[in-house]
Design a protein around this motif. Sequence first.
Motif, PDB file in Angstrom:
ATOM      1  N   ARG A  25       0.838  -1.205   0.000  1.00 17.70           N
ATOM      2  CA  ARG A  25       0.000   0.000   0.000  1.00 17.70           C
ATOM      3  C   ARG A  25       0.869   1.249   0.000  1.00 17.70           C
ATOM      4  O   ARG A  25       0.547   2.242  -0.652  1.00 17.70           O
ATOM      5  N   ARG A  26       1.997   1.179   0.708  1.00 19.55           N
ATOM      6  CA  ARG A  26       2.875   2.338   0.835  1.00 19.55           C
ATOM      7  C   ARG A  26       3.460   2.741  -0.515  1.00 19.55           C
ATOM      8  O   ARG A  26       3.626   3.921  -0.813  1.00 19.55           O
ATOM      9  N   VAL A  27       3.779   1.732  -1.327  1.00 19.21           N
ATOM     10  CA  VAL A  27       4.461   2.035  -2.593  1.00 19.21           C
ATOM     11  C   VAL A  27       3.502   2.050  -3.783  1.00 19.21           C
ATOM     12  O   VAL A  27       3.894   2.391  -4.896  1.00 19.21           O
ATOM     13  N   HIS A  68       2.688  15.641  -4.625  1.00 18.21           N
ATOM     14  CA  HIS A  68       3.036  16.979  -4.142  1.00 18.21           C
ATOM     15  C   HIS A  68       4.538  17.232  -4.249  1.00 18.21           C
ATOM     16  O   HIS A  68       5.338  16.304  -4.284  1.00 18.21           O
ATOM     17  N   ASP A  69       4.872  18.533  -4.262  1.00 19.39           N
ATOM     18  CA  ASP A  69       6.277  18.965  -4.223  1.00 19.39           C
ATOM     19  C   ASP A  69       7.101  18.195  -5.266  1.00 19.39           C
ATOM     20  O   ASP A  69       8.087  17.549  -4.956  1.00 19.39           O
ATOM     21  N   VAL A  70       6.659  18.301  -6.515  1.00 24.20           N
ATOM     22  CA  VAL A  70       7.219  17.500  -7.604  1.00 24.20           C
ATOM     23  C   VAL A  70       8.319  18.292  -8.306  1.00 24.20           C
ATOM     24  O   VAL A  70       8.111  19.437  -8.709  1.00 24.20           O
ATOM     25  N   GLY A 107       2.180  11.438   2.244  1.00 28.60           N
ATOM     26  CA  GLY A 107       3.275  12.189   2.841  1.00 28.60           C
ATOM     27  C   GLY A 107       4.635  11.521   2.747  1.00 28.60           C
ATOM     28  O   GLY A 107       5.590  11.989   3.371  1.00 28.60           O
ATOM     29  N   VAL A 108       4.750  10.435   1.967  1.00 27.36           N
ATOM     30  CA  VAL A 108       6.029   9.737   1.809  1.00 27.36           C
ATOM     31  C   VAL A 108       6.764  10.326   0.599  1.00 27.36           C
ATOM     32  O   VAL A 108       6.188  10.500  -0.471  1.00 27.36           O
ATOM     33  N   ARG A 109       8.046  10.617   0.797  1.00 29.49           N
ATOM     34  CA  ARG A 109       8.872  11.197  -0.265  1.00 29.49           C
ATOM     35  C   ARG A 109       9.527  10.078  -1.069  1.00 29.49           C
ATOM     36  O   ARG A 109      10.080   9.126  -0.502  1.00 29.49           O
ATOM     37  N   VAL A 128      12.792   8.188  -0.153  1.00 27.92           N
ATOM     38  CA  VAL A 128      13.861   9.122   0.229  1.00 27.92           C
ATOM     39  C   VAL A 128      14.049   9.039   1.737  1.00 27.92           C
ATOM     40  O   VAL A 128      13.072   9.033   2.489  1.00 27.92           O
ATOM     41  N   PRO A 129      15.289   8.926   2.233  1.00 23.36           N
ATOM     42  CA  PRO A 129      15.508   8.854   3.683  1.00 23.36           C
ATOM     43  C   PRO A 129      14.909  10.050   4.418  1.00 23.36           C
ATOM     44  O   PRO A 129      14.688  11.114   3.824  1.00 23.36           O
TER      45      PRO A 129
END
Length: 204
Positions: free
Chosen positions: A71-73, A116-118, A184-186, A198-199
């Motif tokens: 689900r996360r990816v 977001h923030d692309v 909200g995952v980068r 991204v760490p």
Amino acid sequence: MGLADWGDVPTWIGGAGALAAGWFAYQTIRSQRQQIGEQQAFIVEQTRFMDDQRQNLELERAELRAQAGERRVSQGRKISLDFRTSGSTGRDERGHSTGYNAWWVEVGNGSSDPIHDVTVKFGQAYTAVKATDREVVHHPDGGRRPVPVPIVPAGHRVIFESPEWPEATVDNNRPVLLFTDDAGVRWRHDSYGKLEEVPADGAP
């Protein structure tokens, strides 16, 4: 037949008592051994049951972790990155371009949620100089967007353009997409198709 030798009667009674005590002790020990055996068998069975339960829990937790990871990816896998070289460093005698000095990158949001923030980076030091939303090209601003693009809605595509370099430098500055999913995952998506989180420290 003579009378009983009463002098031996106490000895006989003592022997009978000892025999009875021995029999009682034997039965007690036998009963205790049986109980110990039953307890050991119960402990073995309980241990086996607990091991089975532990293994089942570990499998369930692994499955839940796998589902959570999927689900996360899942949204990140629906974000496409297409690119080609652009511009020209010159033309041959037939008028054909002899080389390219920039990148043209199209980011497509094929998911059902916004990202977001692309932004797109090139090599280690360069960032896209221009972004255009292909879905709103008829907008008065021509679909021009700031870099990084604050939000790319579901179903939208954004074109990013790199700075210009000498022809020999272009391939050393391949594009890398960076975006934040709707949870909200980068994420980082490179030009070779590798998608990775991204760490937390934000290192690219």
